[in-house]
Write a protein that holds these residues in place. Structure first.
Motif, mmCIF file in Angstrom:
data_model
loop_
_atom_site.group_PDB
_atom_site.id
_atom_site.type_symbol
_atom_site.label_atom_id
_atom_site.label_comp_id
_atom_site.label_asym_id
_atom_site.label_seq_id
_atom_site.Cartn_x
_atom_site.Cartn_y
_atom_site.Cartn_z
ATOM 1 N N SER A 129 22.788 -4.139 0.589
ATOM 2 C CA SER A 129 22.110 -4.575 1.805
ATOM 3 C C SER A 129 20.604 -4.471 1.625
ATOM 4 O O SER A 129 20.115 -3.718 0.785
ATOM 5 C CB SER A 129 22.550 -3.730 3.008
ATOM 6 O OG SER A 129 22.280 -2.360 2.774
ATOM 7 N N ILE A 130 19.883 -5.248 2.443
ATOM 8 C CA ILE A 130 18.420 -5.234 2.416
ATOM 9 C C ILE A 130 17.934 -4.508 3.661
ATOM 10 O O ILE A 130 18.266 -4.880 4.793
ATOM 11 C CB ILE A 130 17.851 -6.664 2.369
ATOM 12 C CG1 ILE A 130 18.299 -7.378 1.094
ATOM 13 C CG2 ILE A 130 16.335 -6.635 2.450
ATOM 14 C CD1 ILE A 130 17.852 -8.816 1.006
ATOM 15 N N SER A 131 17.163 -3.450 3.460
ATOM 16 C CA SER A 131 16.596 -2.679 4.559
ATOM 17 C C SER A 131 15.140 -3.095 4.752
ATOM 18 O O SER A 131 14.358 -3.091 3.806
ATOM 19 C CB SER A 131 16.685 -1.172 4.262
ATOM 20 O OG SER A 131 16.023 -0.430 5.265
ATOM 21 N N VAL A 132 14.819 -3.466 5.999
ATOM 22 C CA VAL A 132 13.460 -3.881 6.323
ATOM 23 C C VAL A 132 12.839 -2.825 7.230
ATOM 24 O O VAL A 132 13.372 -2.512 8.287
ATOM 25 C CB VAL A 132 13.449 -5.248 7.034
ATOM 26 C CG1 VAL A 132 12.009 -5.681 7.318
ATOM 27 C CG2 VAL A 132 14.155 -6.293 6.187
ATOM 28 N N LYS A 133 11.716 -2.249 6.788
ATOM 29 C CA LYS A 133 11.023 -1.252 7.601
ATOM 30 C C LYS A 133 10.073 -1.939 8.577
ATOM 31 O O LYS A 133 9.856 -3.148 8.522
ATOM 32 C CB LYS A 133 10.266 -0.273 6.701
ATOM 33 C CG LYS A 133 11.186 0.594 5.854
ATOM 34 C CD LYS A 133 10.460 1.773 5.231
ATOM 35 C CE LYS A 133 9.542 1.357 4.130
ATOM 36 N NZ LYS A 133 8.962 2.531 3.416
ATOM 37 N N LYS A 134 9.510 -1.140 9.501
ATOM 38 C CA LYS A 134 8.640 -1.710 10.526
ATOM 39 C C LYS A 134 7.377 -2.326 9.952
ATOM 40 O O LYS A 134 6.761 -3.188 10.581
ATOM 41 C CB LYS A 134 8.291 -0.637 11.569
ATOM 42 C CG LYS A 134 9.456 -0.303 12.495
ATOM 43 C CD LYS A 134 9.042 0.571 13.656
ATOM 44 C CE LYS A 134 10.190 0.762 14.638
ATOM 45 N NZ LYS A 134 9.813 1.598 15.796
ATOM 46 N N ASP A 135 6.965 -1.888 8.758
ATOM 47 C CA ASP A 135 5.773 -2.478 8.144
ATOM 48 C C ASP A 135 6.102 -3.773 7.397
ATOM 49 O O ASP A 135 5.224 -4.387 6.780
ATOM 50 C CB ASP A 135 5.103 -1.488 7.193
ATOM 51 C CG ASP A 135 6.020 -1.079 6.033
ATOM 52 O OD1 ASP A 135 7.142 -1.616 5.947
ATOM 53 O OD2 ASP A 135 5.615 -0.215 5.233
#
Length: 626
Positions: free
Chosen positions: A350-356
């Motif tokens: 899976s690809i995790s996208v942070k708030k930045d």
């Protein structure tokens, strides 16, 4: 006249009747249950209190035997009452009765001899007192003492007392058992304190006793003792001052053996610390969530990934607090699925996208955390950052693609070299053979001219092949920052004679502030090729026009070159457009080498080239500079 004796006799009878009536009236009003019985144990008087407790008020039982009215009375009581009639009064004891509501009650019976005015025993006086509450209290007290003893044994809690006036110390049996001393052991305050382990424990209890005796402060401390048998134990020692007449008279407290609990707690903490140390040093992101997806444990890798210095900054937070909404929602949906089905998710990429906005590729597993009953109380998550692996995988895939492409190019180049050189060789061989056998001098001159032309063609072919070889081997050519608008203007100036002679209109819409990092010589070659092609393949019915423009698409600066020439039939020639020596028009200047070299130059700079064309309308090339 009446006889005086008869008058006196009559008066005595009247007085006796009055005394009987008066005695009966007084007995009725007595506040306790009272009976008067005669020498034959028959009831003479009874108080209203007794009647209300034991008898039907409508029944007249005066004159009836006591044992007829109270058949429940123990037969031994008859002996006691008969002794009472002889002047030997003694308590009869306790008798139980069941009242109208079916409740058992207890009464204490007592008796005394009944004397007349001449001190003659004429019966017995019986008094009955309700002692049910006292009996119940005694029973409850006995039960409480039994329960207290059992509780003391189960919980290993003892009691102790220190009398400040007498300077004596009392230990109960359990307190002595905890200290592992004999039950006849007699402690004093100094001996009691000496049982505590030297150091913190002994200092703490000494200070607690001092502050209790001096300032009246209670205490409750978890300390260590060394028993009489030399065993170390953890105990919970508590004490409280007892005041008498405003002064501290003694100190009472409890003493509990908590060694098993403390040892287990210390072991649990050590195991937890060991587990935490292990988890923190794993090259994995590890977390535990509760049923509401709130984090209750995170390891160091998870903290580092989310950019926090301390795990406490994440405890109690959900994914919605640390990730963008869409990423958090996907994670929450997964959590709910696992909690409902109890089926884990293992090894999911899976690809995790942070708030930045930064992205990380994880190989993740989520496992339901089950209680003893098999119910899910939370989720254990484990994630491995495989971003570098994915990048290397992509690089390897690109390398394989490039290698495959280069291999195809090499095979194609070998075929071209073999074909072209063989053609030139055959042509030379044929012309030389003609020259050897030709007798006519004029024909010989023609053949020599043809050999010269063939030589020039061979040299041109060798130059083209050499340029291709140079381009393929010079993969480390140095890139420089070049202003694209300026470079187009320079090439336009260099080709001004060709442009003017063919009335080519060039429209340069490229912004003057666009800089790209490329190999300058390659860019010169690319621009010159597209401008000369705009002349070569112009439409015969209109003046040629060439337009340059740019746009940014992801990581690329895209240069578009649009012409209004004759166009290309892409359905027919699209797959061969960038091949070597591939021509698609009858133009005598077409060599089929320009687009092949241009494509290789673009790819050597890690770019790509695309083409759009409509036959008879024009062609648009898009060059993607990385």
């Amino acid at each position: 006249m009446n006889n005086p004796y008869n008058l006196v006799r009559k008066y005595d009878i009247m007085l006796k009747d009055f005394q009987t009536i008066s005695t009966s009236f007084l007995v009725k009003q007595l506040p306790t249950a009272t009976l008067f019985v005669d020498m034959k144990l028959r009831v003479v008087y009874a108080s209203d209190k007794l009647i209300s407790l034991f008898c039907d008020e409508k029944v007249n039982f005066v004159g009836q035997s006591l044992f007829t009215i109270f058949p429940e009375l123990d037969s031994k009581w008859e002996t006691v009452l008969k002794e009472c009639l002889t002047g030997k009064s003694s308590p009869m004891g306790v008798q139980s009765f069941t009242d109208a509501e079916g409740k058992e009650k207890f009464y204490e019976w007592s008796n005394a001899s009944w004397y007349d005015s001449d001190e003659n025993i004429i019966g017995a006086i019986i008094q009955i007192n309700d002692i049910s509450l006292a009996i119940e209290s005694d029973v409850a007290l006995d039960k409480a003492n039994i329960l207290l003893k059992q509780q003391s044994e189960l919980s290993k809690i003892g009691i102790w007392e220190y009398d400040l006036q007498k300077k004596t110390v009392y230990w109960c049996a359990m307190t002595k058992t905890i200290h592992e001393v004999a039950l006849d052991y007699v402690p004093d305050i100094d001996k009691a304190i000496d049982f505590y382990k030297k150091g913190h424990s002994r200092n703490a209890i000494s200070m607690a006793v001092f502050e209790a005796t001096d300032k009246g402060r209670p205490w409750s401390l978890k300390l260590q003792i060394v028993t009489a048998k030399g065993n170390e134990k953890w105990v919970l020692a508590a004490g409280k001052p007892i005041f008498e007449k405003g002064k501290i008279a003694r100190i009472m407290g409890t003493f509990q053996d908590i060694n098993e609990e403390v040892v287990a707690e210390i072991k649990t903490k050590d195991n937890a610390k060991l587990l935490k140390t292990l988890i923190d040093h794993l090259p994995l992101n590890v977390f535990i969530k509760d049923r509401d997806s709130k984090k209750i444990l995170v390891n160091k890798s998870e903290c580092d990934y989310l950019g926090v210095a301390n795990a406490n900054e994440l405890i109690g937070k959900t994914d919605f607090d640390v990730y963008p909404f869409e990423t958090a929602k996907l994670s929450r949906d997964e959590d709910l699925q696992i909690l409902e089905t109890l089926k884990p998710i293992l090894g999911k990429e899976s690809i995790s996208v942070k708030k930045d906005g930064s992205e990380t590729v994880f190989l993740s597993s989520k496992i339901p955390l089950l209680d003893e009953d098999g119910h899910a109380t939370g989720i254990v998550g484990i994630s491995l950052d495989i971003s570098d692996l994915k990048q290397k995988e992509q690089e390897l895939r690109n390398l394989i693609n490039v290698t495959s492409l280069q291999n195809k190019k090499l095979i194609n180049f070998a075929h071209i070299v073999s074909h072209n050189l063989r053609s030139h060789s055959a042509n030379f061989s044929m012309l030389l053979d003609f020259l050897v056998h030709e007798k006519d001098e004029e024909e010989k001159v023609k053949i020599v001219n043809m050999l010269t032309q063939a030589s020039d063609n061979l040299l041109e072919t060798l130059e083209n092949l050499n340029e291709v070889v140079t381009l393929s081997t010079n993969t480390q050519a140095k890139k420089e920052k070049v202003n694209l608008h300026t470079k187009i203007s320079e090439i336009q100036q260099n080709l001004s004679e060709i442009i003017q002679n063919n009335k080519l209109k060039i429209i340069n819409k490229v912004s003057q502030n666009i800089d790209i990092r490329i190999v300058p010589a390659y860019l010169d070659s690319i621009l010159m090729n597209f401008i000369t092609n705009g002349v070569k393949y112009k439409h015969p019915d209109r003046e040629p026009q060439l337009e340059f423009s740019t746009e940014v698409i992801k990581d690329y600066t895209v240069l578009s070159i649009s012409d209004n020439g004759i166009g290309i039939d892409l359905e027919k020639y699209g797959s061969k457009l960038f091949g070597m020596y591939k021509t698609f028009h009858t133009n005598k200047d077409s060599r089929g080498i320009g687009l092949y070299i241009t494509k290789n130059q673009v790819e050597a700079m890690h770019g790509k080239i695309e083409v759009e064309s409509e036959l008879g309308e024009g062609t648009k090339f898009k060059v993607f500079f990385k």
